[in-house]
Design a protein around this motif. Structure first.
Motif, PDB file in Angstrom:
ATOM      1  N   ARG A  14      31.804  28.841  26.769  1.00  0.00           N
ATOM      2  CA  ARG A  14      31.208  30.079  27.302  1.00  0.00           C
ATOM      3  C   ARG A  14      29.692  30.121  27.127  1.00  0.00           C
ATOM      4  NH1 ARG A  14      36.061  31.135  24.700  1.00  0.00           N
ATOM      5  NH2 ARG A  14      37.663  32.100  26.003  1.00  0.00           N
ATOM      6  N   SER A  63      32.941  41.394  36.338  1.00  0.00           N
ATOM      7  CA  SER A  63      33.806  40.701  35.364  1.00  0.00           C
ATOM      8  C   SER A  63      33.514  41.183  33.944  1.00  0.00           C
ATOM      9  CB  SER A  63      33.595  39.190  35.456  1.00  0.00           C
ATOM     10  OG  SER A  63      33.686  38.741  36.770  1.00  0.00           O
ATOM     11  N   LEU A  64      33.413  42.483  33.780  1.00  0.00           N
ATOM     12  CA  LEU A  64      33.222  43.106  32.456  1.00  0.00           C
ATOM     13  C   LEU A  64      31.972  42.583  31.755  1.00  0.00           C
ATOM     14  CD1 LEU A  64      36.934  42.681  31.188  1.00  0.00           C
ATOM     15  CD2 LEU A  64      36.035  44.457  32.674  1.00  0.00           C
ATOM     16  N   GLN A  66      30.685  39.568  31.560  1.00  0.00           N
ATOM     17  CA  GLN A  66      30.818  38.297  30.832  1.00  0.00           C
ATOM     18  C   GLN A  66      29.601  37.408  31.088  1.00  0.00           C
ATOM     19  OE1 GLN A  66      34.828  36.608  30.283  1.00  0.00           O
ATOM     20  NE2 GLN A  66      35.507  38.045  31.844  1.00  0.00           N
ATOM     21  N   TRP A 122      37.811  29.346  32.177  1.00  0.00           N
ATOM     22  CA  TRP A 122      38.590  30.059  33.187  1.00  0.00           C
ATOM     23  C   TRP A 122      38.335  31.543  32.993  1.00  0.00           C
ATOM     24  CZ3 TRP A 122      43.023  27.498  35.713  1.00  0.00           C
ATOM     25  CH2 TRP A 122      43.729  28.362  36.572  1.00  0.00           C
ATOM     26  N   VAL A 123      37.762  32.196  33.968  1.00  0.00           N
ATOM     27  CA  VAL A 123      37.543  33.640  33.871  1.00  0.00           C
ATOM     28  C   VAL A 123      38.519  34.347  34.806  1.00  0.00           C
ATOM     29  CG1 VAL A 123      35.914  35.526  34.313  1.00  0.00           C
ATOM     30  CG2 VAL A 123      35.130  33.434  33.181  1.00  0.00           C
ATOM     31  N   GLY A 124      39.350  35.195  34.192  1.00  0.00           N
ATOM     32  CA  GLY A 124      40.350  35.924  34.975  1.00  0.00           C
ATOM     33  C   GLY A 124      40.190  37.432  34.892  1.00  0.00           C
ATOM     34  N   ALA A 125      39.341  37.879  33.968  1.00  0.00           N
ATOM     35  CA  ALA A 125      39.155  39.320  33.780  1.00  0.00           C
ATOM     36  C   ALA A 125      38.044  39.811  34.704  1.00  0.00           C
ATOM     37  CB  ALA A 125      38.809  39.615  32.323  1.00  0.00           C
ATOM     38  N   PHE A 126      38.459  40.266  35.876  1.00  0.00           N
ATOM     39  CA  PHE A 126      37.485  40.800  36.840  1.00  0.00           C
ATOM     40  C   PHE A 126      38.208  41.750  37.781  1.00  0.00           C
ATOM     41  CE2 PHE A 126      38.742  36.460  38.246  1.00  0.00           C
ATOM     42  CZ  PHE A 126      39.586  36.834  39.280  1.00  0.00           C
ATOM     43  N   HIS A 127      37.433  42.462  38.562  1.00  0.00           N
ATOM     44  CA  HIS A 127      37.993  43.349  39.579  1.00  0.00           C
ATOM     45  C   HIS A 127      37.965  42.602  40.909  1.00  0.00           C
ATOM     46  CE1 HIS A 127      38.054  46.653  36.765  1.00  0.00           C
ATOM     47  NE2 HIS A 127      36.820  46.330  36.421  1.00  0.00           N
ATOM     48  N   ASP A 128      39.143  42.327  41.395  1.00  0.00           N
ATOM     49  CA  ASP A 128      39.290  41.526  42.616  1.00  0.00           C
ATOM     50  C   ASP A 128      38.420  42.072  43.760  1.00  0.00           C
ATOM     51  OD1 ASP A 128      40.348  39.761  44.544  1.00  0.00           O
ATOM     52  OD2 ASP A 128      41.979  41.132  45.006  1.00  0.00           O
ATOM     53  N   ALA A 145      40.536  33.123  40.242  1.00  0.00           N
ATOM     54  CA  ALA A 145      39.802  32.738  39.029  1.00  0.00           C
ATOM     55  C   ALA A 145      38.346  32.451  39.359  1.00  0.00           C
ATOM     56  CB  ALA A 145      40.434  31.486  38.409  1.00  0.00           C
TER      57      ALA A 145
END
Ligand SMILES: Cc1cc2nc3c(=O)[nH]c(=O)nc-3n(C[C@H](O)[C@H](O)[C@H](O)COP(=O)(O)O)c2cc1C
Length: 173
Positions: A14, A63-64, A66, A122-128, A145
């Protein structure tokens, strides 16, 4: 790098150095992505290559916050195209295969980056919807992703995993 060394070396990275990724390395990653399997070979996925600071900022906001999405010189965004898979496989294609087509493409990229001495996470925490809006992706795509890639500026956390007894089941549940 030998395949099992790649698996062993792969960690979520990261923190990235302020160093560009060579075009040859990016090309290798893109070739790896293109070689990934897909349901019925439909390749119901699209991969966006992002390097511009203003675009990275928007992805970070979606993505919060990040920070890895700002620091990394390259971000690959993986989208599923449900309608492409639906055309052949109906709801299973729409709801599952398209997502898997994009997921395995990201997996290949993550491993290829490791094999090339690069780091990624791998970033998965986001608003599509925010991601799609930020990059102008079609509304019917699904953001699966984001993968920021660059030269690692950390070792990554020590690996911790479920015990084999928890993870694997022999013959029958
Ligand atoms: C589906 C998925 C979503 C993830 N989302 C994030 C994320 O949004 N931010 C992040 O820093 N890491 C994210 N990760 C990375 C995981 O935190 C990481 O893989 C896990 O902690 C194991 O560490 P390792 O990759 O170093 O083995 C995600 C991983 C996966 C597979």
């Amino acid at each position: 790098m030998e395949f099992f060394d790649v698996l062993d070396k792969r960690k979520s990275i990261r923190q990235f150095k302020d160093k560009q990724v060579e075009k040859e390395k990016l090309d290798k990653i893109l070739e790896a992505i293109a070689s990934a399997p897909s349901a019925g070979n439909l390749q119901a996925r699209k991969i966006l290559i992002i390097t511009k600071p203003e675009a990275k900022k928007k992805l970070c906001e979606a993505s919060l916050g990040q920070g890895c999405l700002i620091q990394a010189p390259i971000i690959l965004a993986f989208f599923a195209i449900p309608k492409e898979s639906e055309s052949k496989y109906g709801t299973r294609g729409r709801d599952l295969y398209a997502i898997q087509d994009a997921t395995i493409a990201c997996t290949y990229a993550h491993l290829a980056a490791t094999a090339l001495g690069l780091g990624s996470v791998w970033v998965g925490a986001f608003h599509d919807d925010s991601i799609k809006k930020a990059v102008g992706a079609p509304a019917d795509y699904i953001t699966v992703a984001l993968l920021p890639i660059g030269y690692p500026n950390e070792e990554g956390k020590p690996r911790s995993r479920k015990k084999f007894e928890e993870l694997f089941v022999k013959e029958k549940f």
